[in-house]
Design an enzyme around this catalytic site. Structure first.
Site, mmCIF file in Angstrom:
data_model
loop_
_atom_site.group_PDB
_atom_site.id
_atom_site.type_symbol
_atom_site.label_atom_id
_atom_site.label_comp_id
_atom_site.label_asym_id
_atom_site.label_seq_id
_atom_site.Cartn_x
_atom_site.Cartn_y
_atom_site.Cartn_z
ATOM 1 N N HIS A 160 0.719 -1.164 0.269
ATOM 2 C CA HIS A 160 0.055 -0.179 0.354
ATOM 3 C C HIS A 160 0.985 1.524 0.249
ATOM 4 O O HIS A 160 -0.093 2.049 -0.482
ATOM 5 C CB HIS A 160 -1.339 -0.165 1.342
ATOM 6 C CG HIS A 160 -2.238 0.741 1.040
ATOM 7 N ND1 HIS A 160 -2.471 1.874 0.585
ATOM 8 C CD2 HIS A 160 -3.286 0.470 1.131
ATOM 9 C CE1 HIS A 160 -3.565 2.240 0.317
ATOM 10 N NE2 HIS A 160 -3.851 1.390 1.049
ATOM 11 N N ASP A 379 -9.768 -8.723 -17.088
ATOM 12 C CA ASP A 379 -9.471 -10.054 -18.101
ATOM 13 C C ASP A 379 -8.704 -10.476 -18.596
ATOM 14 O O ASP A 379 -7.743 -8.307 -19.335
ATOM 15 C CB ASP A 379 -10.715 -9.369 -19.149
ATOM 16 C CG ASP A 379 -11.717 -10.381 -19.920
ATOM 17 O OD1 ASP A 379 -10.660 -11.332 -20.020
ATOM 18 O OD2 ASP A 379 -12.563 -9.922 -20.503
#
Length: 445
Positions: A160, A379
């Site tokens: 992060h 995807d």
């Protein structure tokens, strides 16, 4: 798979490997901004994706090596700055990301049956790095777990301090884009420099920042969330459809124009405070992530994938949060958002130069919104995921996308075991909103 919600073990046929950029990349130290380098963010964002059909492992490894040419800091390592032992930086050395391959004897449908909320057995879906310190953990860890049905589970851990939610989504989409379209460049190129968020010298802090507190020297590792989380935590999950959101907005009397996030954040905050049965006079806070890329002057450059968010802070007494109409909570959220001007954010960045300043997590609910990041559209060439979400559930509340339902939001939060049933009741049964809450006033401190 057994009826238990626990997953079977993962089988590793080989040790994880390091995937390095497949072309030479710049070797230098990357400065981390004060928004990147907060103690509050010293962890990895762990995503889980379930796909019906596997992507070629060799293809994934090759495309990752390509993506790391552009996102080369993710192939580097964290280290303490030579100029300030309290500050981290990235050694862009091209050492590589960790890539693990595993097999699990279950199907995608088996996993979907138990996917409503994470459990501890999911941890096996991400290879565990034995490390002595936070800096020893590589910024990017990937595990691809092949399933009996031909599907796969992809888990990633992204540090992060390098990326926020927008940045992680940008990187993952770049990787997926290269996998599916090997001859095409990613649609957005990353912007690396964090100096655009450097503090001023001298610091100028004209605003109050109620979301932060100062920690006394010698107590910088103290647990600020100790009171409400002494008990074991259990995950809760509630899904809100557009009709549920409309019902919540109708509670805002007098009528108030508000967003889905504003009304759902207010509703979740109230349910959390009420379920924990907090003292009526206790000051409670709601911290929520706000993307400030376009709020700053000048705006952050396109492709900026570092931490470009700050936490808005709404606060009130527990009694007022529970007793008031949703209108009141929504107004507090809106006011906290509107306060985040360019001047305010720069004041916050300057404040964080003081390394005794920490995010105030005492009596605080923290909400992070993943539902508008496009994470569910990932995807790699074999179709979008059947499921996506966090690998683990913890004390931070997540607003998640619902696969196949664009306008729906799933709220995931772990709460103390004794409060879980009450929290889910207040989240899902709107009828309690209509009832008089004056009974809350008779509780003694």
């Amino acid at each position: 798979m057994p009826r238990s919600s626990d997953l079977p073990d993962c089988f590793y046929q080989s040790q994880p490997i390091l995937i390095s950029p497949n072309r030479p990349t710049p070797k230098h130290s990357l400065y981390l901004s004060n928004l990147d380098d907060q103690k509050f963010l010293r962890f990895s964002i762990k995503y889980l994706y379930l796909f019906r059909k596997s992507t070629s492992l060799d293809g994934l490894k090759y495309s990752l090596s390509r993506a790391l040419v552009d996102y080369y800091p993710l192939a580097g390592r964290l280290r303490t700055s030579s100029e300030d032992e309290q500050k981290l930086e990235i050694d862009c050395n091209g050492e590589g990301a960790v890539f693990a391959e595993a097999f699990m004897d279950c199907t995608a449908d088996d996993f979907l049956e138990v996917s409503s909320r994470p459990n501890r057995s999911w941890r096996k879906l991400l290879y565990r790095i034995e490390a002595h310190s936070f800096c020893d953990i590589p910024p990017l860890i990937v595990q691809v777990t092949s399933l009996r049905c031909g599907g796969m589970i992809l888990c990633t851990a992204i540090n992060h301090c390098l990326c926020d939610g927008v940045g992680t989504s940008q990187f993952l989409h770049a990787w997926a884009h290269i996998t599916a379209n090997p001859n095409w460049d990613p649609p957005i190129m990353p912007f690396h420099s964090r100096h655009v968020l450097k503090p001023r010298n001298p610091p100028h802090i004209p605003f109050d920042h109620p979301g932060f507190t100062r920690i006394a020297t010698g107590n910088q590792n103290q647990n600020q969330n100790q009171n409400q989380y002494l008990q074991p935590l259990v995950p809760t999950s509630s899904t809100f459809t557009p009709s549920h959101i409309l019902e919540l907005k109708r509670q805002c009397t007098p009528s108030l124009k508000c967003t889905t996030f504003e009304v759902l954040a207010s509703h979740t905050w109230r349910a959390w405070v009420k379920a924990l049965d907090l003292s009526p006079s206790l000051n409670v806070k709601l911290l929520f992530s706000v993307n400030v890329r376009k709020r700053l002057k000048p705006e952050l450059p396109q492709g900026y994938y570092g931490n470009g968010f700050v936490l808005g802070c709404a606060e009130s007494t527990a009694k007022e949060v529970v007793s008031a109409n949703l209108h009141s909570g929504v107004k507090l959220v809106q006011q906290a958002k509107s306060a985040l001007t360019d001047d305010y954010v720069k004041s916050m960045i300057d404040l964080l130069e003081d390394k005794t300043v920490r995010t105030d997590l005492s009596a605080t609910l923290v909400i992070s919104q993943w539902s508008k990041l496009g994470l569910e559209d990932l995807d790699f060439g074999e179709g979008k995921p059947l499921e996506m979400g966090p690998l683990l559930s913890d004390i931070y509340c997540l607003f998640l996308p619902v696969i196949g339902h664009f306008d729906a939001t799933r709220v995931l939060l772990s709460v103390p075991e004794c409060a879980a049933a009450k929290f889910e009741y207040y989240m899902n049964d709107f009828s309690y909103i209509y009832r008089d809450h004056h009974d809350y006033e008779v509780k003694t401190d």
